[in-house]
Motif scaffolding. Structure first.
Motif, PDB file in Angstrom:
ATOM      1  N   SER A  79      -5.579   0.518  -1.894  1.00 46.55           N
ATOM      2  CA  SER A  79      -5.471   1.860  -1.790  1.00 46.55           C
ATOM      3  C   SER A  79      -5.906   2.422  -0.501  1.00 46.55           C
ATOM      4  CB  SER A  79      -6.625   2.659  -2.962  1.00 46.55           C
ATOM      5  OG  SER A  79      -8.006   2.040  -2.730  1.00 46.55           O
ATOM      6  N   TYR A 131       0.889   6.638   9.425  1.00 45.46           N
ATOM      7  CA  TYR A 131      -0.399   6.281   8.343  1.00 45.46           C
ATOM      8  C   TYR A 131      -1.345   5.332   9.099  1.00 45.46           C
ATOM      9  CZ  TYR A 131       2.534   7.900   4.505  1.00 45.46           C
ATOM     10  OH  TYR A 131       3.319   8.624   3.670  1.00 45.46           O
ATOM     11  N   GLU A 179      -4.305   5.783   4.621  1.00 45.87           N
ATOM     12  CA  GLU A 179      -4.516   7.089   4.612  1.00 45.87           C
ATOM     13  C   GLU A 179      -3.428   7.760   5.437  1.00 45.87           C
ATOM     14  OE1 GLU A 179      -8.046   8.429   6.401  1.00 45.87           O
ATOM     15  OE2 GLU A 179      -9.432   7.143   4.862  1.00 45.87           O
ATOM     16  N   GLN A 180      -2.806   9.137   5.221  1.00 43.12           N
ATOM     17  CA  GLN A 180      -1.990   9.812   6.042  1.00 43.12           C
ATOM     18  C   GLN A 180      -2.446   9.849   7.429  1.00 43.12           C
ATOM     19  OE1 GLN A 180       0.328  12.602   4.390  1.00 43.12           O
ATOM     20  NE2 GLN A 180       1.885  12.742   6.061  1.00 43.12           N
ATOM     21  N   LYS A 229       0.883  -1.178  -0.021  1.00 48.74           N
ATOM     22  CA  LYS A 229       0.153  -0.100  -0.023  1.00 48.74           C
ATOM     23  C   LYS A 229       0.773   1.195   0.241  1.00 48.74           C
ATOM     24  CE  LYS A 229      -4.071  -1.588   2.642  1.00 48.74           C
ATOM     25  NZ  LYS A 229      -4.728  -1.503   3.719  1.00 48.74           N
ATOM     26  N   LYS A 274       1.223   4.348  -2.670  1.00 48.88           N
ATOM     27  CA  LYS A 274       1.198   5.787  -2.445  1.00 48.88           C
ATOM     28  C   LYS A 274       2.234   6.674  -2.930  1.00 48.88           C
ATOM     29  CE  LYS A 274      -1.366   6.955   1.273  1.00 48.88           C
ATOM     30  NZ  LYS A 274      -2.302   8.011   0.604  1.00 48.88           N
ATOM     31  N   SER A 293       2.348   7.188  -6.451  1.00 51.73           N
ATOM     32  CA  SER A 293       1.497   8.263  -6.900  1.00 51.73           C
ATOM     33  C   SER A 293       2.016   9.655  -6.591  1.00 51.73           C
ATOM     34  CB  SER A 293       0.141   7.883  -6.233  1.00 51.73           C
ATOM     35  OG  SER A 293       0.295   8.364  -4.742  1.00 51.73           O
TER      36      SER A 293
END
Length: 448
Positions: free
Chosen positions: A281, A273, A284-285, A121, A125, A128
């Protein structure tokens, strides 16, 4: 979702405070006693709870609060600020080097915490964000660990470096860095071996990798579902190996949330995170102020905006807006909206971030029928391209064929067509939603 029970209990406490015109010191003490119990039930470390309630009480019994116009709201504000402080105040970023210089990140954790999935994951990230990551398979003990990393790496479009399960993890890590240098990859993510519990062999192996490879950041993956056990694991790793930060997994599960509120205070190490689901996906931060807002039932609008911006193609959104204004919105657009909602984690994920809704998710879950949404998608996909573009041609015989193709009753097709037409009429009557002030400010449109 994590914190549901804690959120409910805190909101009940605050409701009582808001109902009072003025607050006495006794009012604050009674309220904080309930807050203390709620935090302990959420599995927050008892020393952390003690320090937290003491800090809140010292601030809440001050003259500015007691004599203020709205002391109840002032106490809520103080609780919010102290929660943010507890979780680290500042958002911690990964220490990534610039340009082609390689950043080496070592991932550690116990078996079952989701480390191998999480490292993939994280790779996605970073990719991206324009980085060129390399995943390194150093878990040579767990059956299928290498295969799992390779499968997830392929899904993320990230290369996985492996030398099989017969080589020493230190040699694999050293060879991987040379491979990254030769292939212009600038982030090396080492997936190390976990164990069922903390043991000397695991700690020694991590220490050996750090002694032979210039590790820039050691991240520990811990399972939020294990509550205080997660905090104890983090503390042990911090003391014996040294960690720079924590990734909390399974924060979307039925967890009481105590780990998120305790880790920074107990270990001194920040949460970077949080894993919010099983999809690659769903990472999340971690923003302390946003998490505090969720805990207090105030929602998380900033994260919602970021999710929407990532999911929505701006040109596509502008085109859909034009179609809605002209009543040209068709079933193709309907399908696109559903797909965009899925990219944002589904309607449940979106609702959970709205102020005042997160704490009521248990009540709403029965109203959100994900299977019904799947049936809707099946119905639309059973239409011909011409039918999707021209809903007006859907006569009874066409509807019967669509129902058979989707495996549903004809009444479901009729219901969907009726709802679709009603939606188009509603959109026509609400031009402000389709490009009023929000549009002029460059705002986004949620796909529902």
């Amino acid at each position: 979702m994590a914190f549901e029970s804690l959120t409910d209990k805190l909101q009940n406490v605050f409701k009582k405070l808001r109902g009072k015109g003025r607050l006495t010191e006794e009012d604050v003490k009674v309220a904080l006693k309930e807050v203390k119990m709620a935090l302990l039930e959420a599995d927050v470390n008892f020393k952390v709870v003690k320090q937290f309630t003491k800090a809140v009480q010292e601030r809440a019994v001050g003259q500015d609060v007691m004599n203020g116009l709205n002391p109840g709201q002032m106490v809520i504000k103080i609780v919010n600020e102290e929660l943010v402080s507890l979780m680290g105040s500042e958002t911690t970023e990964l220490p990534l080097k610039q340009g082609n210089e390689i950043t080496v990140i070592m991932m550690a954790g116990l078996q079952g915490a989701g480390k191998t999935t999480t490292v993939a994951k994280l790779a996605g990230k970073l990719k991206s964000k324009g980085k060129r990551p390399l995943l390194v398979a150093c878990d040579v003990y767990r059956p299928a660990a290498i295969t799992q990393l390779q499968v997830n790496g392929e899904k993320q479009g990230v290369e996985v470096f492996s030398m099989g399960d017969k080589q020493n993890p230190v040699d694999i890590a050293k060879a991987a860095i040379e491979h990254a240098k030769a292939n212009q990859q600038n982030v090396v993510l080492i997936d190390t071996a976990g164990r069922l519990h903390v043991d000397e062999n695991m700690m020694q192996e991590l220490a050996d990798i750090k002694a032979n490879v210039n590790v820039d950041c050691t991240l520990l993956t811990v399972d939020a579902m294990t509550g205080q056990d997660a905090v104890n694991v983090a503390k042990t790793f911090a003391e014996k190996v040294g960690i720079d930060g924590v990734i909390l997994t399974k924060m979307d599960g039925d967890t009481r949330g105590g780990a998120a509120l305790s880790i920074k205070a107990v270990t001194g190490k920040p949460i970077l995170y949080v894993g919010m689901g099983e999809k690659l996906s769903d990472l999340e931060q971690f923003y302390p102020e946003r998490m505090a807002s969720r805990i207090l039932g105030m929602g998380d609008v900033m994260s919602l905006i970021e999710k929407a911006e990532a999911a929505l193609d701006q040109d596509q959104a502008a085109e859909m807006q034009k179609k809605l204004k002209k009543m040209e919105f068709d079933f193709n657009d309907y399908l696109t909206s559903m797909e965009q909602m899925n990219k944002m984690g589904g309607i449940g994920s979106v609702l959970n971030m709205l102020p005042g809704v997160g704490s009521k998710m248990k009540d709403l879950e029965g109203m959100i029928d994900e299977k019904a949404l799947d049936r809707t998608k099946a119905i639309i996909l059973s239409m011909t391209p011409k039918e999707r573009s021209n809903p007006g041609i859907l006569n009874p015989s066409r509807k019967n064929r669509i129902a058979r193709g989707a495996g549903v009753d004809i009444t479901e097709v009729n219901r969907l067509v009726k709802q679709f037409e009603q939606s188009r009429k509603l959109m026509k009557q609400m031009p402000g939603m389709m490009g009023g002030k929000m549009g002029k400010r460059g705002g986004f449109k949620l796909p529902f």
